[in-house]
Scaffold this active site. Sequence first.
Site, short mmCIF file in Angstrom:
data_model
loop_
_atom_site.label_atom_id
_atom_site.label_comp_id
_atom_site.label_asym_id
_atom_site.label_seq_id
_atom_site.Cartn_x
_atom_site.Cartn_y
_atom_site.Cartn_z
N TYR A 57 4.45 -8.02 16.76
CA TYR A 57 4.77 -7.28 15.14
C TYR A 57 4.83 -5.78 16.29
O TYR A 57 6.05 -5.11 15.64
CB TYR A 57 3.80 -7.18 14.71
N ASN A 73 -2.87 5.16 11.19
CA ASN A 73 -3.46 4.68 10.24
C ASN A 73 -3.64 4.89 9.73
O ASN A 73 -4.45 5.88 8.82
CB ASN A 73 -4.74 4.16 10.63
N ILE A 131 -17.20 -5.14 12.68
CA ILE A 131 -16.14 -4.18 13.23
C ILE A 131 -15.58 -5.38 14.20
O ILE A 131 -16.29 -5.96 14.89
CB ILE A 131 -17.16 -3.38 13.61
N ASN A 133 8.60 -9.27 -2.23
CA ASN A 133 8.63 -10.78 -2.33
C ASN A 133 7.35 -10.72 -2.72
O ASN A 133 7.18 -12.10 -3.20
CB ASN A 133 9.26 -11.81 -1.55
N ASP A 141 13.64 -10.68 -1.69
CA ASP A 141 13.59 -10.88 -1.00
C ASP A 141 14.86 -10.03 0.51
O ASP A 141 15.41 -10.50 0.01
CB ASP A 141 13.28 -11.99 0.60
N SER A 163 6.08 1.99 13.91
CA SER A 163 5.17 1.71 13.85
C SER A 163 4.26 2.19 14.90
O SER A 163 5.12 2.56 16.00
CB SER A 163 4.05 0.54 13.51
N VAL A 179 -9.80 -0.94 8.09
CA VAL A 179 -11.40 -0.58 7.76
C VAL A 179 -11.20 0.58 7.00
O VAL A 179 -12.60 0.02 6.22
CB VAL A 179 -11.64 -0.06 9.68
N PHE A 230 0.83 -0.90 0.37
CA PHE A 230 0.28 0.28 0.03
C PHE A 230 0.66 1.14 -0.26
O PHE A 230 0.79 1.58 -0.85
CB PHE A 230 -1.30 -0.04 1.08
N GLU A 249 -4.54 -5.21 20.45
CA GLU A 249 -4.74 -3.96 20.27
C GLU A 249 -4.62 -2.72 21.42
O GLU A 249 -5.55 -2.50 22.27
CB GLU A 249 -5.51 -4.05 18.77
N1 LIG Z 1 0.19 1.38 6.09
C1 LIG Z 1 0.01 1.85 8.04
O1 LIG Z 1 -1.01 2.64 8.00
C2 LIG Z 1 0.80 1.65 8.45
C3 LIG Z 1 0.74 1.83 10.18
C4 LIG Z 1 2.36 1.49 10.65
C5 LIG Z 1 3.14 0.63 9.94
N2 LIG Z 1 3.40 0.85 8.79
C6 LIG Z 1 4.33 -0.11 8.45
O2 LIG Z 1 4.25 0.40 6.90
C7 LIG Z 1 5.27 -0.38 6.12
C8 LIG Z 1 4.22 0.22 4.74
O3 LIG Z 1 2.90 -0.68 5.39
P1 LIG Z 1 1.93 -1.02 3.88
O4 LIG Z 1 0.61 -1.08 4.75
O5 LIG Z 1 1.96 -0.35 2.61
O6 LIG Z 1 1.93 -2.56 4.44
P2 LIG Z 1 1.67 -4.07 3.03
O7 LIG Z 1 1.39 -5.25 3.13
O8 LIG Z 1 0.76 -3.09 1.89
O9 LIG Z 1 3.03 -3.44 2.10
C9 LIG Z 1 4.01 -4.58 2.76
C10 LIG Z 1 5.35 -4.89 1.24
O10 LIG Z 1 6.04 -5.40 1.77
C11 LIG Z 1 6.24 -6.97 0.87
N3 LIG Z 1 6.83 -7.99 2.16
C12 LIG Z 1 6.64 -8.31 3.24
N4 LIG Z 1 7.43 -9.61 3.57
C13 LIG Z 1 9.04 -9.09 2.48
C14 LIG Z 1 10.12 -9.79 2.29
N5 LIG Z 1 10.36 -11.07 3.29
N6 LIG Z 1 10.52 -9.67 1.24
C15 LIG Z 1 10.28 -7.82 1.10
N7 LIG Z 1 9.15 -7.73 0.89
C16 LIG Z 1 8.51 -7.94 1.54
C17 LIG Z 1 4.57 -7.08 1.08
O11 LIG Z 1 4.70 -8.23 -0.24
C18 LIG Z 1 3.88 -5.99 0.36
O12 LIG Z 1 4.03 -5.75 -0.76
C19 LIG Z 1 4.99 -1.88 7.00
O13 LIG Z 1 6.70 -1.94 7.93
C20 LIG Z 1 4.26 -1.09 8.02
O14 LIG Z 1 4.94 -1.75 8.90
C21 LIG Z 1 2.16 0.78 8.09
#
Ligand SMILES: NC(=O)c1ccc[n+]([C@@H]2O[C@H](COP(=O)([O-])OP(=O)(O)OC[C@H]3O[C@@H](n4cnc5c(N)ncnc54)[C@H](O)[C@@H]3O)[C@@H](O)[C@H]2O)c1
Length: 305
Positions: free
Chosen positions: A137, A166, A197, A32, A51, A114, A181, A11, A267
């Site tokens: 996590y 978020n 929910i 990956n 990876d 996070s 959500v 995302f 949570e």
């Molecule tokens: N989206 C949020 O609201 C949010 C909130 C807090 C923290 N984060 C952190 O931000 C980062 C991005 O979040 P996101 O929402 O885009 O998550 P996401 O899950 O959409 O994207 C993470 C990507 O990492 C890839 N991935 C996972 N393991 C891997 C590996 N071993 N090697 C290579 N690629 C791998 C997945 O395929 C995925 O495409 C993450 O580190 C997440 O923990 C996100």
Amino acid sequence: MKVLVTGVAGFIGSNLSRKLIENNIDVIGIDNLSYGVKSQIPSGVKFFQEDIRDKQISGLFDRVDYVFHLAAKNSLIDCENNPAETHDINVNGTKNIFNISINKGVKKVIYAESSAVYEGVEALPSVETTTYPKSIYAKSKMETNTIAQQLFISKGLFATGLRYFNVYGPHQDYRRTIPPVFSAFIIKMLQGERPTIYGDGSKKRDFVYVDDVNDFHLMCMQNKLTDNNIYNIGSGKNYSIKSIYERIKSILNSDIKPIYGENFDFEAQDTLANIDQAKKIGWEPKTSISIGLKKSIDYIKENVI
Ligand SMILES: NC(=O)c1ccc[n+]([C@@H]2O[C@H](COP(=O)([O-])OP(=O)(O)OC[C@H]3O[C@@H](n4cnc5c(N)ncnc54)[C@H](O)[C@@H]3O)[C@@H](O)[C@H]2O)c1
């Protein structure tokens, strides 16, 4: 300029890459595809299905100026069920990215922590200096922070840690066991189905729109003040899950009632960011919840349904 993004099919990574390409920056993307979706990677990104734990990926870091390290195992429930794999991806994988970046002379690694690191802290809004991670996590994310600090001292790593709250907006993945959500509610309601929910809906979350987050990403590359600092990236406002449900229901003119699912004790009840640190370098989230919701709904109507 050349930037490498890990988690590029996810995302935040796909939204960020789009923004970087719009700014005429060369983007190398690694993912990956364990969670990410290949079709979400914007055209123009040089994509490698790799990876982050693999030491052989170092060649991809040649002449890279900045690394955005976003790849992670990040579903709270999956992490609780697989602690060893979570540690391997989130901690060992991050260590690998940091070490390769140091060896290749990358100027800075901007990496995802996070807001989950505050889950045990009762006082709100959360400030960067007081953490209490409880879930598997959150603990893994906290550990990346310690590693970044150690590598700064021992090997001169420049890093910026981003504690996203978020984040929401287009390209948010909805095909997960427990989807985020916004997309979960919007898609289900548009399909005439009842969204779930988890808990009673009273939990409040600080939601921040992905374009605002990208503004901060760009600042991290330009602003030396962000070197070896940590930032809360939220909106500084929070809304209950139930109220988000009601807003979406009203915009879609729907009368669908939610299903109430299991409450996840690990949570936090509420999240709320203190964003003073990020404001000090000139960042301000601009997107109100109503505008962000409308944009998310329009995107889903045009691209998903
Ligand atoms: N989206 C949020 O609201 C949010 C909130 C807090 C923290 N984060 C952190 O931000 C980062 C991005 O979040 P996101 O929402 O885009 O998550 P996401 O899950 O959409 O994207 C993470 C990507 O990492 C890839 N991935 C996972 N393991 C891997 C590996 N071993 N090697 C290579 N690629 C791998 C997945 O395929 C995925 O495409 C993450 O580190 C997440 O923990 C996100």
